[in-house]
Every structure is written in C-alpha cells, then in structure tokens.
Design a protein around this motif. Structure first.
Motif, short mmCIF file in Angstrom:
data_model
loop_
_atom_site.label_atom_id
_atom_site.label_comp_id
_atom_site.label_asym_id
_atom_site.label_seq_id
_atom_site.Cartn_x
_atom_site.Cartn_y
_atom_site.Cartn_z
N SER A 169 0.85 -1.19 0.00
CA SER A 169 0.00 0.00 0.00
C SER A 169 0.88 1.24 0.00
O SER A 169 1.93 1.27 0.65
CB SER A 169 -0.91 0.03 1.23
OG SER A 169 -1.66 1.24 1.27
N GLU A 174 -2.42 2.35 6.07
CA GLU A 174 -2.77 0.99 5.67
C GLU A 174 -1.58 0.05 5.84
O GLU A 174 -1.73 -1.11 6.24
CB GLU A 174 -3.26 0.97 4.23
CG GLU A 174 -4.61 1.63 4.04
CD GLU A 174 -5.07 1.64 2.60
OE1 GLU A 174 -6.13 2.22 2.34
OE2 GLU A 174 -4.37 1.07 1.73
N TYR A 208 -5.17 -5.78 -1.34
CA TYR A 208 -6.48 -5.20 -1.06
C TYR A 208 -7.18 -6.00 0.03
O TYR A 208 -6.95 -7.19 0.20
CB TYR A 208 -7.34 -5.14 -2.32
CG TYR A 208 -7.52 -6.44 -3.07
CD1 TYR A 208 -8.60 -7.29 -2.80
CD2 TYR A 208 -6.62 -6.83 -4.06
CE1 TYR A 208 -8.77 -8.48 -3.49
CE2 TYR A 208 -6.79 -8.02 -4.76
CZ TYR A 208 -7.86 -8.83 -4.47
OH TYR A 208 -8.02 -10.01 -5.16
N GLN A 213 -9.12 0.16 4.57
CA GLN A 213 -8.96 0.49 3.16
C GLN A 213 -10.32 0.75 2.52
O GLN A 213 -11.31 0.07 2.80
CB GLN A 213 -8.26 -0.67 2.45
CG GLN A 213 -7.78 -0.38 1.05
CD GLN A 213 -6.98 -1.55 0.49
OE1 GLN A 213 -7.42 -2.71 0.58
NE2 GLN A 213 -5.82 -1.29 -0.05
N GLU A 215 -12.43 2.23 -1.32
CA GLU A 215 -12.26 2.32 -2.77
C GLU A 215 -11.36 3.49 -3.14
O GLU A 215 -10.53 3.39 -4.05
CB GLU A 215 -13.62 2.47 -3.46
CG GLU A 215 -14.43 1.20 -3.52
CD GLU A 215 -15.29 0.99 -2.27
OE1 GLU A 215 -15.05 1.70 -1.26
OE2 GLU A 215 -16.18 0.12 -2.32
N TRP A 218 -7.68 2.64 -2.17
CA TRP A 218 -7.20 1.60 -3.08
C TRP A 218 -6.87 2.22 -4.43
O TRP A 218 -5.82 1.93 -5.01
CB TRP A 218 -8.26 0.53 -3.22
CG TRP A 218 -7.99 -0.63 -4.15
CD1 TRP A 218 -8.85 -1.13 -5.08
CD2 TRP A 218 -6.82 -1.47 -4.21
NE1 TRP A 218 -8.29 -2.21 -5.73
CE2 TRP A 218 -7.06 -2.45 -5.20
CE3 TRP A 218 -5.62 -1.48 -3.52
CZ2 TRP A 218 -6.11 -3.43 -5.54
CZ3 TRP A 218 -4.67 -2.47 -3.85
CH2 TRP A 218 -4.93 -3.41 -4.85
N ARG A 219 -7.72 3.10 -4.91
CA ARG A 219 -7.45 3.80 -6.17
C ARG A 219 -6.17 4.64 -6.05
O ARG A 219 -5.37 4.73 -6.98
CB ARG A 219 -8.65 4.68 -6.53
CG ARG A 219 -8.46 5.64 -7.69
CD ARG A 219 -8.39 4.92 -9.02
NE ARG A 219 -8.32 5.88 -10.13
CZ ARG A 219 -9.38 6.33 -10.80
NH1 ARG A 219 -10.61 5.88 -10.48
NH2 ARG A 219 -9.26 7.17 -11.78
N SER A 221 -3.52 3.97 -4.20
CA SER A 221 -2.35 3.09 -4.31
C SER A 221 -2.16 2.61 -5.75
O SER A 221 -1.02 2.53 -6.24
CB SER A 221 -2.51 1.89 -3.37
OG SER A 221 -2.22 2.24 -2.03
N LEU A 235 -1.92 -7.92 -7.79
CA LEU A 235 -2.94 -7.48 -6.82
C LEU A 235 -3.32 -8.69 -5.98
O LEU A 235 -3.94 -9.63 -6.47
CB LEU A 235 -4.17 -6.93 -7.55
CG LEU A 235 -3.91 -5.85 -8.62
CD1 LEU A 235 -5.25 -5.33 -9.16
CD2 LEU A 235 -3.07 -4.70 -8.07
N ARG A 262 -13.35 -7.45 -0.41
CA ARG A 262 -12.22 -7.85 -1.23
C ARG A 262 -12.63 -8.07 -2.69
O ARG A 262 -11.91 -7.66 -3.61
CB ARG A 262 -11.58 -9.11 -0.65
CG ARG A 262 -10.75 -8.84 0.60
CD ARG A 262 -10.11 -10.09 1.16
NE ARG A 262 -11.09 -10.97 1.79
CZ ARG A 262 -10.81 -12.15 2.31
NH1 ARG A 262 -9.57 -12.62 2.26
NH2 ARG A 262 -11.74 -12.90 2.89
N LEU A 265 -13.04 -4.62 -4.26
CA LEU A 265 -11.76 -3.97 -4.52
C LEU A 265 -10.99 -4.68 -5.64
O LEU A 265 -10.31 -4.04 -6.44
CB LEU A 265 -10.92 -3.93 -3.25
CG LEU A 265 -11.48 -3.05 -2.11
CD1 LEU A 265 -10.61 -3.17 -0.87
CD2 LEU A 265 -11.60 -1.60 -2.55
N GLY A 269 -9.77 -2.84 -8.96
CA GLY A 269 -8.38 -2.85 -9.39
C GLY A 269 -8.20 -3.45 -10.77
O GLY A 269 -7.46 -2.92 -11.60
#
Length: 447
Positions: A169, A174, A208, A213, A215, A218-219, A221, A235, A262, A265, A269
């Motif tokens: 991350s 995170e 993820y 964490q 959305e 995550w975007r 990262s 991923l 998960r 995400l 991803g």
C-alpha cells in the motif's frame, strides 16, 4: 450466475503450488537425489534460491522467513547453501547436458543480504550450479528498506531481468494496519533506485482488503503504482492465516462482509488496470503489453511451478516428475529459527528428506490447475497429447460444476475461466485438490 449466488466463499486458498507443502511428509526411504534425477529432463531446468531473512515480518506473512540474522547467521546459511549446491549439482551428473532456463532468488527478502553476500549468492548459482545468470531470465524479490543502491547494482550487473518489490500500500496508515511499517517517501525512493538500474521488468505487489482500506485509498495506491509504469503489477487479496501477526490478533476469515469488500476492490483494481492498457494474466497478475522483456514470469505462471525445478535453501522446493521435496515447513517463528539453524549445520545434502510422491492422477490435476488458473486457459489438445484423455473425461464433475456457476467456457480448443471464474480463482483451485491431498492438508498441524 456468480459464486456469491451459490453461497461460495471467494477466498479459500491461494493455489500458488500443488500439492501444497502442508501435504508433504517425512520420506521414510530418504531417496538419493542422484536416483531421483535419473531419467529426468535436464536441458531446461529452473533454479530457485531461497533466502529466509527479512528486516520485519509483515502481519499477513506466512512465508518461511525469520526476522534478522544474529551473529554470522547469513554467512553460515550461505555456507550451507553452497554445500547443498555442490551436492545437488553432483547428483545431476554429467551423463546428459545440464542447462538452466530460468532462475529466481526469493524468500524472505534476498536483498536482506549485503551487496557482498549477494555477489556470493550469484556465484553459488553460477559457479556451483552452472546457471548462466546473464543469459537466462533472473527474477529477484526485494523490499523498500533493502533496495539500496549497492545491492541493486550487484543484481543488475549479475544479470537480473526482473525486480519484484512488495509495496502492498502507498498509504502509510494501511501499511501499519497490515503490520508493515514503512513510509511512502521511502517506497518512492526505492522505486526510483530500481528504475535507475535499468533492469527491464519492475513488478509492484499491492494488497487489497486491509483494515480501513476504501475504494478511494485503493485507487490512490493503484495510481501511485501506475505512475512508475511497472511492467507487471500483482494485486493480492489479504489473507489472515494462523500463526501470523494478524492471525494472532483477529481471525477475520469468516466475515462475509470482508469477502464482499475484497471482491469489490479486486474488480475495481482489475478494471482500473485494464483501462490503463494492462492485460490480465491471472487473478493476481497484470502485465503491460510491449514492456521490455516479459520474462521471467511472476509466481503465478513462473517456471518454478513446473517439473524440473531445483530449489536451494531450507524453504525451497524441488520438483521431479515423480516427487516434490523440500525440508521441514513451519510458520511459527521459533520453529522456523530451529529449522534454519538445523539447515546451517547440515553436512549431507545428498538425499530428499520431506516431500510428496506425484502419481499420474496428481500430475493431471497439477496440469489442470496450472493451466486453468491462467487467463489464457488450457489447450485441450496439449492435455490430450500428454495424458491421453481430455480434462472433461478426467474431471467431469468439477468442470461441470464450474461451468454451471458461469466460471468456465470452452471455445477454439481452449478451456478457460470467464472473468467471474478468474475472480473466484481462490475458490475454484481448492476444489480441484485430490481427496488424498485434502486429507493430508487437513491432518497437518500448524507449527
């Protein structure tokens, strides 16, 4: 119909090798390596050197590794690695040509070793085993803290073609939640040093499902990783496993909401990387087409999962067509330290100690798993040429169930997973384990 509609959990087990090490057992006959390799193909072997040391142990990690190396432990370990290499190369003999087609250094963190120790590691691969590291794909794992300029310079000069860095991350909070203390500034600096080496393939690992964490993070990262234009991105869904740091805190594995998070995400991803021109190689792996040197491939499709694999080090596996073998396996830190110490004191590396025999049925399952979990799928004709039948004849119930869930399709001589099937790879894979392997894994007591 997707897996959720069938009440199927999407994250059961990451099938990166079959059979899993928890199905291995002590070999009562302790077969001699020379006998095991008699008659085996030796013209396109894969070589894997395992370094079981890290500067920290991440909370999600269940790999065979220990924190730090007190005293002269790394020296003693490399001494043992060299003794093992000499014994293994002698066992291969010179009756037929011995050639290595790919090599990898993994762990642990190989770059935990100093620059001088990395030179010695390369010397063991080249001078003791006979691998030409500058002529074959060489993949090496590293971490932000150990990707120093002097270490990377050694690896680049010795022929490394792929550097894989576990970032997980780019959000500091995170990383701490995953028990991986690091600062983004240090991560970015390490990535800059890797790019300066000119090594053609950069792989960045991201995770993820980390606590907290979203959305948006995550975007964040994903975009931070994409800014480096990596040739590969992995991923990984977060798993909470027994005897790991996170496993001791809280077992979230049964949380349906976490499964949904998960999956959500993962899809985000996947779609984000596809929109940036990456191609999906497996559930975890994404590759940028046209990038320099697409080999060696990553763990999901790396040649180390095929027959003709030689592993050196106390956490490495070796594969012949009839036997997979290694040393004892553990996750608990105290037990790992004992196994490493025992390895460094071993004088005789001429016999296989722990492993699992591979018969025709297991070979079929292994081939099916290896092929089906890749986005390109399985060539039915190649399977028939090798085994004499078809996957549908050998695994009618499993394949019919996968097709019924919308996970599997066949066209143009290829049996391949649908996008939803790829998303459920960690549920589909374990369903292909044989009853014997399931029983052995169930009987294994984590240690």
């Amino acid at each position: 119909m997707n897996g959720a509609a069938h009440g199927i959990r999407p994250y059961l087990s990451y099938v990166y090798a079959y059979p899993h090490k928890t199905s291995y057992r002590p070999l009562p006959d302790r077969p001699a390596l020379r006998e095991l390799w008699t008659g085996e193909g030796r013209d396109a072997l894969s070589l894997y050197l395992h370094i079981p040391f890290c500067e920290v142990r991440c909370g999600f990690c269940n790999l065979f590794t220990r924190i730090g190396a007190p005293g002269e432990l790394t020296t003693r370990y490399l001494d043992a690695l060299e003794r093992q290499a000499v014994a293994v190369r002698d066992a291969l003999g010179d009756e037929d040509p011995v050639r290595f087609a790919a090599a990898a250094f993994g762990g642990g963190t190989p770059t935990f070793l100093t620059a001088g120790e990395l030179e010695r590691l390369c010397d063991i691969a080249e001078k003791r085993m006979g691998a030409d590291l500058r002529a074959v794909p060489l993949s090496v794992e590293t971490s932000p803290a150990t990707a120093t300029a002097d270490r990377l310079a050694v690896l680049a000069e010795r022929g490394t073609t792929r550097l894989s860095i576990g970032v997980q991350s780019f959000v500091d909070e995170e990383a701490r939640a995953a028990v991986r203390p690091q600062r983004r500034a240090d991560v970015e600096a390490a990535l800059g040093r890797i790019r300066e080496t000119g090594v053609p393939v950069l792989n960045i690992d991201l995770i993820y499902g980390i606590d907290g964490q979203t959305e948006a993070t995550w975007r964040h990262s994903l975009d931070a990783a994409l800014a480096w234009h990596p040739e590969e991105l992995y991923l990984y869904p977060l798993y909470v496993r027994p005897l790991t740091g996170l496993g001791r805190q809280d077992d979230a594995g049964g949380d349906a909401a976490w499964d949904e998070q998960r999956l959500r995400l993962y899809r985000q991803g996947r779609d984000h990387l596809l929109s940036h021109g990456y191609e999906q190689v497996s559930m975890r792996m994404f590759r940028r087409p046209g990038g320099q040197g697409t080999a060696p491939r990553g763990p999901d499709d790396h040649a180390c999962q095929t027959d003709g694999m030689i592993g050196l080090g106390c956490g490495a596996r070796s594969y012949t067509s009839g036997l997979h073998y290694s040393f004892d396996y553990a996750v608990d830190m105290r037990r790992i330290r004992t196994i490493i110490d025992d390895y460094t004191e071993t004088a005789d590396f001429t016999r296989a100690e722990v492993g699992r025999r591979i018969d025709g049925g297991e070979a079929r399952r292994r081939h099916l798993l290896q092929s089906l979990l890749q986005a390109q799928g399985l060539e039915v004709a190649a399977y028939r040429d090798r085994f004499g039948g078809t996957p549908a004849e050998d695994f009618p119930d499993e394949l019919a169930a996968f097709a019924g869930r919308g996970w599997l399709e066949e066209s143009g001589g290829l049996l391949r997973l649908t996008p939803e099937g790829l998303a459920y790879s960690d549920a589909l894979g374990p369903e292909l384990f044989s009853p014997a392997v399931r029983d052995a894994m169930a009987a294994y007591e984590p240690k």
